[in-house]
Design a protein around this motif. Sequence first.
Motif, mmCIF file in Angstrom:
data_model
loop_
_atom_site.group_PDB
_atom_site.id
_atom_site.type_symbol
_atom_site.label_atom_id
_atom_site.label_comp_id
_atom_site.label_asym_id
_atom_site.label_seq_id
_atom_site.Cartn_x
_atom_site.Cartn_y
_atom_site.Cartn_z
ATOM 1 N N ALA A 118 -7.837 -0.599 15.870
ATOM 2 C CA ALA A 118 -7.453 -1.574 17.384
ATOM 3 C C ALA A 118 -7.879 -0.177 18.413
ATOM 4 N N ARG A 119 -7.358 1.273 18.412
ATOM 5 C CA ARG A 119 -7.236 1.517 19.847
ATOM 6 C C ARG A 119 -9.119 2.341 20.236
ATOM 7 N N ARG A 120 -9.640 2.406 19.168
ATOM 8 C CA ARG A 120 -11.089 2.489 19.583
ATOM 9 C C ARG A 120 -11.744 1.330 20.662
ATOM 10 N N GLU A 121 -10.644 -0.026 20.228
ATOM 11 C CA GLU A 121 -11.452 -0.758 21.211
ATOM 12 C C GLU A 121 -10.449 -1.689 21.963
ATOM 13 N N GLY A 122 -9.563 -0.569 22.797
ATOM 14 C CA GLY A 122 -8.786 0.005 23.713
ATOM 15 C C GLY A 122 -7.816 -1.110 24.002
ATOM 16 N N VAL A 123 -7.121 -1.192 22.841
ATOM 17 C CA VAL A 123 -5.820 -1.882 22.257
ATOM 18 C C VAL A 123 -4.950 -0.479 21.446
ATOM 19 N N LEU A 124 -3.772 -0.462 22.180
ATOM 20 C CA LEU A 124 -3.342 0.528 21.706
ATOM 21 C C LEU A 124 -2.059 -0.123 21.407
ATOM 22 N N LEU A 125 -1.558 0.436 19.609
ATOM 23 C CA LEU A 125 -0.376 -0.219 18.614
ATOM 24 C C LEU A 125 0.030 0.722 18.299
ATOM 25 N N ARG A 126 1.221 0.642 17.172
ATOM 26 C CA ARG A 126 2.308 1.343 16.334
ATOM 27 C C ARG A 126 2.558 0.735 15.600
ATOM 28 N N PRO A 127 2.034 0.618 14.448
ATOM 29 C CA PRO A 127 2.902 0.067 13.157
ATOM 30 C C PRO A 127 3.860 0.779 13.120
ATOM 31 N N LEU A 128 4.467 -0.234 12.286
ATOM 32 C CA LEU A 128 5.583 -0.104 10.991
ATOM 33 C C LEU A 128 5.538 0.187 9.746
ATOM 34 N N GLY A 129 4.844 0.914 9.480
ATOM 35 C CA GLY A 129 4.041 0.688 7.986
ATOM 36 C C GLY A 129 3.304 0.491 7.979
ATOM 37 N N TYR A 179 1.136 -1.560 -0.321
ATOM 38 C CA TYR A 179 -0.366 0.157 0.177
ATOM 39 C C TYR A 179 1.160 1.144 0.184
ATOM 40 N N ALA A 180 0.426 2.183 -0.931
ATOM 41 C CA ALA A 180 1.222 3.402 -0.789
ATOM 42 C C ALA A 180 1.493 3.735 0.408
ATOM 43 N N TRP A 181 2.650 4.972 1.077
ATOM 44 C CA TRP A 181 2.552 5.096 2.585
ATOM 45 C C TRP A 181 1.367 6.413 2.578
ATOM 46 N N GLN A 182 1.255 7.043 1.696
ATOM 47 C CA GLN A 182 0.073 7.911 2.327
ATOM 48 C C GLN A 182 -1.012 7.206 2.112
ATOM 49 N N GLU A 183 -1.668 6.300 2.171
ATOM 50 C CA GLU A 183 -2.665 5.709 2.638
ATOM 51 C C GLU A 183 -3.108 5.037 4.302
ATOM 52 N N ARG A 184 -1.656 5.455 4.588
ATOM 53 C CA ARG A 184 -1.966 5.435 6.420
ATOM 54 C C ARG A 184 -2.034 3.387 6.755
ATOM 55 N N LEU A 185 -2.498 2.871 6.100
ATOM 56 C CA LEU A 185 -3.173 1.703 6.313
ATOM 57 C C LEU A 185 -2.697 1.402 7.997
ATOM 58 N N GLY A 186 -1.681 0.921 7.523
ATOM 59 C CA GLY A 186 -0.972 0.595 9.392
ATOM 60 C C GLY A 186 -1.716 1.203 10.159
#
Length: 474
Positions: free
Chosen positions: A407-418, A393-400
Amino acid sequence: MPDPTREELKQWDRTLVWHAFTQMAEYEPLVIQRAEGCTLIDIEGNRYLDGTSSLWCNIHGHRHPKLDEAVRRQLDRVAHVTNLGASNPTTIQLAKRLVDLAPPGLEHVFFSDDGATAVEVALKMAFQYWRQCANPQPEKNWYVAFDDAYHGDTLGSVSVGGVERFHAMFKPLLFKTLRVPAPNPYRVPPGVGRENARDYYLGELEEVLAADHPRIAAVVIEPLVQAAAGMIVHPPGFLRGVRDLTRRYGVLLVADEVAVGMGRTGRMFACEHEEVTPDLLCLAKGLTGGYLPLAATLATDAIWRAFLGTYAESRAFFHGHTYGGNPLGAAVALATLEVFDDEQTLAGLPPKIARLAGHLARIAELPQVGDVRQCGLIAGIELVRDRATKEPYAWQERLGLRVCDRARREGVLLRPLGNVIVIMPPLAITLDELDRICLAVERGIRAAPEAPGVAATDGNGTRPAVVERGASAP
Ligand SMILES: Cc1ncc(COP(=O)(O)O)c(C=O)c1O
């Protein structure tokens, strides 16, 4: 002075605090006020499972009674003692514990304060070693590093790093590093498959070593898992092969276990999986259980001896950090190691690793998922536009980011790598919590592509994710 209001805190956070790897013009504050176990709680009272261990460092959960107590006990003695020509009992005991635990042959510990500094120390030690060893080779001042490697953000660490988007701008400031391809079994060149990936990538490294070993001081590697590159899990036997090649060509091996050390891979140190002793081993992050900044660079006796001599000979290691070996950090690091024993943390990991594998097998079937990879309690899920061609996916799509926002809306904090979703919870995570994290990720992946253009932010308070080459800084 009255306590600031929530709105004041957010306003000051937006305008006064300059956050790492964050576009401050778009930053939306996430202000964590307290934590319990593997749960973080923000100033609004929202609760989040800490799905990436507060940037890959928490081990036994937050506010662990034994770790809290270790800091308090040390505070009753002394908070800080310089380690330039002085010491304290806590830091000495930590050095002893680390040497006892580390792969055999690593017998000396240089303390600093962060992952990047642990790597800087290793690079400078390697450089100085070749000037001072029994058979000096001062022309050995190049390093070999892997594409997409990440070793921290100080200039030496960036010189051996390889994340284009963040590092390209600083190139004029960096020293010479020879590059070899990241051993990525998913994105192999034509003609190479998973079965021969190890040999292919070792061949690439050997070519460089054979050509330039008289100029090469060290090979720098993130053992088993190249973390910030997108949790790339190296082919089995690769690390062993790198160790054999570095010995054959008379080059030092620096193992950066800042991300993968302290139990994340299922063993205390990643190098143990392939019975490798590097010449220098870097630890930070989980070393203090994720409590305080403390780092360690462990060295072999051969390296240590090259630095011994009289004062007049000027052979000392000319490097230091004010807070290196800080006793508060050392106290909580010692307690972290004790909790590994008390709670049999490593023995408790296999069911968690298996549960994670089960979830990943299901997630791998989703049409947006190109690859899932796992090593211990570290997982990366690579999202691709086209499974057949592996088109990203193009990085501009910010898919991650969109998956993680969901996921955060479900109470899970994550941080993607791209476009790679990272799951790397504290080792103390329960099976139930692990289920919640993985299900939130799965629902996030299912939902995210249906909402193109959603303005995801960098606002989970960590570094923004990525990037053209499918990778970003952690
Ligand atoms: C492998 C590796 N080395 C070094 C570092 C830098 O650590 P720090 O951010 O503590 O400087 C990181 C950070 O993510 C890392 O993943």
